[in-house]
Design a protein around this motif. Structure first.
Motif, PDB file in Angstrom:
ATOM      1  N   MET A   1       0.857  -1.197   0.000  1.00  0.00           N
ATOM      2  CA  MET A   1       0.000   0.000   0.000  1.00  0.00           C
ATOM      3  C   MET A   1       0.888   1.241   0.000  1.00  0.00           C
ATOM      4  SD  MET A   1      -3.260   0.790  -0.014  1.00  0.00           S
ATOM      5  CE  MET A   1      -4.108  -0.610   0.716  1.00  0.00           C
ATOM      6  N   GLY A   2       0.744   2.074  -1.030  1.00  0.00           N
ATOM      7  CA  GLY A   2       1.621   3.226  -1.176  1.00  0.00           C
ATOM      8  C   GLY A   2       1.360   4.332  -0.158  1.00  0.00           C
ATOM      9  N   ILE A   3       2.420   5.073   0.157  1.00  0.00           N
ATOM     10  CA  ILE A   3       2.308   6.240   1.036  1.00  0.00           C
ATOM     11  C   ILE A   3       1.540   7.343   0.298  1.00  0.00           C
ATOM     12  CG2 ILE A   3       3.613   8.081   2.169  1.00  0.00           C
ATOM     13  CD1 ILE A   3       5.876   6.005   2.550  1.00  0.00           C
ATOM     14  N   VAL A   4       0.547   7.920   0.951  1.00  0.00           N
ATOM     15  CA  VAL A   4      -0.250   8.985   0.343  1.00  0.00           C
ATOM     16  C   VAL A   4       0.462  10.325   0.552  1.00  0.00           C
ATOM     17  CG1 VAL A   4      -2.467  10.188   0.325  1.00  0.00           C
ATOM     18  CG2 VAL A   4      -2.389   7.710   0.715  1.00  0.00           C
ATOM     19  N   ALA A 224       6.503   2.220  -8.041  1.00  0.00           N
ATOM     20  CA  ALA A 224       6.678   3.522  -8.696  1.00  0.00           C
ATOM     21  C   ALA A 224       6.087   4.627  -7.834  1.00  0.00           C
ATOM     22  CB  ALA A 224       6.021   3.517 -10.068  1.00  0.00           C
ATOM     23  N   VAL A 225       6.581   5.842  -8.046  1.00  0.00           N
ATOM     24  CA  VAL A 225       6.008   7.035  -7.419  1.00  0.00           C
ATOM     25  C   VAL A 225       5.016   7.637  -8.414  1.00  0.00           C
ATOM     26  CG1 VAL A 225       6.486   9.359  -6.547  1.00  0.00           C
ATOM     27  CG2 VAL A 225       8.089   7.475  -6.064  1.00  0.00           C
ATOM     28  N   VAL A 226       3.798   7.914  -7.963  1.00  0.00           N
ATOM     29  CA  VAL A 226       2.750   8.402  -8.866  1.00  0.00           C
ATOM     30  C   VAL A 226       2.227   9.755  -8.374  1.00  0.00           C
ATOM     31  CG1 VAL A 226       0.513   7.929  -9.923  1.00  0.00           C
ATOM     32  CG2 VAL A 226       2.096   6.041  -9.437  1.00  0.00           C
ATOM     33  N   ALA A 227       2.365  10.781  -9.200  1.00  0.00           N
ATOM     34  CA  ALA A 227       1.830  12.110  -8.896  1.00  0.00           C
ATOM     35  C   ALA A 227       0.663  12.388  -9.845  1.00  0.00           C
ATOM     36  CB  ALA A 227       2.905  13.177  -9.046  1.00  0.00           C
ATOM     37  N   ASP A 228      -0.496  12.622  -9.290  1.00  0.00           N
ATOM     38  CA  ASP A 228      -1.712  12.826 -10.075  1.00  0.00           C
ATOM     39  C   ASP A 228      -2.051  14.310 -10.116  1.00  0.00           C
ATOM     40  OD1 ASP A 228      -4.138  12.692 -11.359  1.00  0.00           O
ATOM     41  OD2 ASP A 228      -5.014  11.197 -10.010  1.00  0.00           O
ATOM     42  N   VAL A 229      -2.014  14.890 -11.313  1.00  0.00           N
ATOM     43  CA  VAL A 229      -2.282  16.323 -11.477  1.00  0.00           C
ATOM     44  C   VAL A 229      -3.677  16.561 -12.056  1.00  0.00           C
ATOM     45  CG1 VAL A 229      -1.337  18.486 -12.412  1.00  0.00           C
ATOM     46  CG2 VAL A 229       0.197  16.593 -11.907  1.00  0.00           C
ATOM     47  N   GLY A 230      -4.345  15.503 -12.469  1.00  0.00           N
ATOM     48  CA  GLY A 230      -5.633  15.653 -13.137  1.00  0.00           C
ATOM     49  C   GLY A 230      -6.741  16.127 -12.217  1.00  0.00           C
ATOM     50  N   ILE A 231      -7.600  16.978 -12.750  1.00  0.00           N
ATOM     51  CA  ILE A 231      -8.817  17.389 -12.043  1.00  0.00           C
ATOM     52  C   ILE A 231      -9.975  17.222 -13.014  1.00  0.00           C
ATOM     53  CG2 ILE A 231     -10.072  19.277 -10.947  1.00  0.00           C
ATOM     54  CD1 ILE A 231      -7.443  20.395  -9.992  1.00  0.00           C
ATOM     55  N   ASN A 232     -10.815  16.257 -12.737  1.00  0.00           N
ATOM     56  CA  ASN A 232     -11.951  15.954 -13.601  1.00  0.00           C
ATOM     57  C   ASN A 232     -13.208  15.894 -12.739  1.00  0.00           C
ATOM     58  OD1 ASN A 232     -10.219  14.986 -16.087  1.00  0.00           O
ATOM     59  ND2 ASN A 232      -9.417  13.862 -14.318  1.00  0.00           N
ATOM     60  N   GLU A 250      -2.175   0.292  -4.437  1.00  0.00           N
ATOM     61  CA  GLU A 250      -1.651  -1.022  -4.077  1.00  0.00           C
ATOM     62  C   GLU A 250      -0.325  -1.321  -4.769  1.00  0.00           C
ATOM     63  OE1 GLU A 250      -4.627  -3.886  -4.947  1.00  0.00           O
ATOM     64  OE2 GLU A 250      -6.181  -2.909  -3.720  1.00  0.00           O
ATOM     65  N   GLN A 251      -0.088  -0.658  -5.896  1.00  0.00           N
ATOM     66  CA  GLN A 251       1.098  -0.924  -6.714  1.00  0.00           C
ATOM     67  C   GLN A 251       2.229   0.064  -6.428  1.00  0.00           C
ATOM     68  OE1 GLN A 251       1.003  -3.470  -8.706  1.00  0.00           O
ATOM     69  NE2 GLN A 251       2.368  -3.232 -10.458  1.00  0.00           N
ATOM     70  N   ALA A 252       1.879   1.295  -6.069  1.00  0.00           N
ATOM     71  CA  ALA A 252       2.856   2.369  -5.968  1.00  0.00           C
ATOM     72  C   ALA A 252       3.535   2.407  -4.596  1.00  0.00           C
ATOM     73  CB  ALA A 252       2.158   3.710  -6.232  1.00  0.00           C
ATOM     74  N   SER A 253       4.720   3.029  -4.564  1.00  0.00           N
ATOM     75  CA  SER A 253       5.380   3.272  -3.277  1.00  0.00           C
ATOM     76  C   SER A 253       4.857   4.559  -2.651  1.00  0.00           C
ATOM     77  CB  SER A 253       6.896   3.362  -3.455  1.00  0.00           C
ATOM     78  OG  SER A 253       7.260   4.510  -4.213  1.00  0.00           O
ATOM     79  N   HIS A 254       4.561   5.559  -3.509  1.00  0.00           N
ATOM     80  CA  HIS A 254       3.991   6.842  -3.089  1.00  0.00           C
ATOM     81  C   HIS A 254       2.960   7.246  -4.127  1.00  0.00           C
ATOM     82  CE1 HIS A 254       7.896   6.848  -1.058  1.00  0.00           C
ATOM     83  NE2 HIS A 254       7.457   7.779  -0.239  1.00  0.00           N
ATOM     84  N   ILE A 255       1.893   7.896  -3.679  1.00  0.00           N
ATOM     85  CA  ILE A 255       0.862   8.352  -4.613  1.00  0.00           C
ATOM     86  C   ILE A 255       0.182   9.585  -4.044  1.00  0.00           C
ATOM     87  CG2 ILE A 255      -0.845   6.764  -3.605  1.00  0.00           C
ATOM     88  CD1 ILE A 255      -2.064   6.510  -6.444  1.00  0.00           C
ATOM     89  N   SER A 256      -0.129  10.543  -4.916  1.00  0.00           N
ATOM     90  CA  SER A 256      -0.853  11.739  -4.470  1.00  0.00           C
ATOM     91  C   SER A 256      -2.334  11.597  -4.806  1.00  0.00           C
ATOM     92  CB  SER A 256      -0.277  13.000  -5.122  1.00  0.00           C
ATOM     93  OG  SER A 256      -0.539  13.014  -6.516  1.00  0.00           O
TER      94      SER A 256
END
Length: 285
Positions: A1-4, A224-232, A250-256
């Protein structure tokens, strides 16, 4: 579980330094000031304006709004922009875009003073960002991603970074900021062949394409580190990012997350730009 990776934590960390810098300016008799130039009253503009004003007030930065009617003529609009350029009490200008269709946005980009252009829209600032010149102002959202990664101590040098999105607001300027930090950057978009395969190769994946939940678990490499910039926003008013957060976490190490991720940092970056502009203008007097 990735760090938020929470935007509020980043904004709070930026707050302390900015308060000190604002205090330093006020000791010199300088009160940093942002002018927001808004044409009409679009709901998303008003929402961002409320957040920006709240952030400026929290940091002791003056903030004024110049509201113009939606049907304003081009020549009057340009006069108002020039007035802000020439007003010595205003250190930074934020122009809400897109402008109504009858106004020439490219003309506005050429008119705004580069030293007061807080969201990196004018050609001079674009050129500086692409040249790696620190005196240029990058778009706030692009720089907010860098602030997020820095706060969570995500190393960039030598990393394989994939940026999904090629806009001049996020994708392209962010790629230049990442290159300046010695990352190896691939820019993708919705027409990239084998987009899932390219994304899986990323150690850091930035989603900024503007398509809700397009980044799924099978597109993200392990840890992977995942940064989400999308606003929908959907028809029911729910906000979604470009990443399918629940499965990708569940896949990422960090996620925003979205909301409360990168978007929560943009007004702090805006404030940082205003303080920088006030410091530079004061030093040049």
């Amino acid at each position: 579980m990735g760090i938020v990776m929470k935007g509020a934590d980043v904004a709070n960390a930026m707050k302390e330094e900015l308060l000190q810098r604002v205090a330093g300016l006020k000791e010199k008799g300088v009160s940093p000031c942002l002018a927001i130039l808004r044409v009409g009253a679009r709901p998303d503009d008003l929402a961002y304006e409320r957040g920006a004003k709240k952030r400026m007030e929290l940091l002791g930065i003056d903030c004024r709004t110049v509201e113009l009617p939606r049907d304003i003529r081009q020549e009057i609009f340009e006069e108002k922009l020039k007035e802000l350029n020439e007003d010595g009490r205003v250190h930074g200008i934020l122009l809400f875009r897109p402008l109504p269709g009858h106004l020439n946005e490219e003309a506005a980009k050429r008119i705004v003073d580069p030293g007061k252009d807080m969201d990196g829209m004018c050609p001079a600032n674009v050129a500086k960002v692409f040249a790696g010149d620190d005196t240029g102002y990058a778009p706030c959202t692009a720089e907010a991603v860098i602030e997020l990664l820095d706060h969570y101590k995500i190393p960039l040098s030598g990393k394989r970074v994939v940026v999904v999105g090629r806009s001049m607001v996020v994708g392209r300027p962010l790629s230049m900021l990442l290159l300046k930090r010695h990352a190896t950057v691939t820019i993708c978009h919705t027409r990239t062949r084998d987009l899932p395969g390219v994304c899986r190769e990323a150690e850091i994946l930035v989603a900024a394409a503007g398509k809700a939940r397009m980044i799924t678990q099978d597109m993200v490499g392990e840890q992977a580190v995942v940064a989400d910039v999308g606003i929908n926003v959907d028809e029911e008013g729910n906000m979604w990012g470009d990443v399918d957060f629940e499965t990708v976490q569940e896949q990422a190490s960090h996620i925003s997350p979205v909301p409360r991720g990168v978007g929560s940092i943009t007004t702090s970056v805006l404030a940082k730009h205003v303080v920088q502009a006030a410091e530079r203008q004061t030093d040049n007097e």
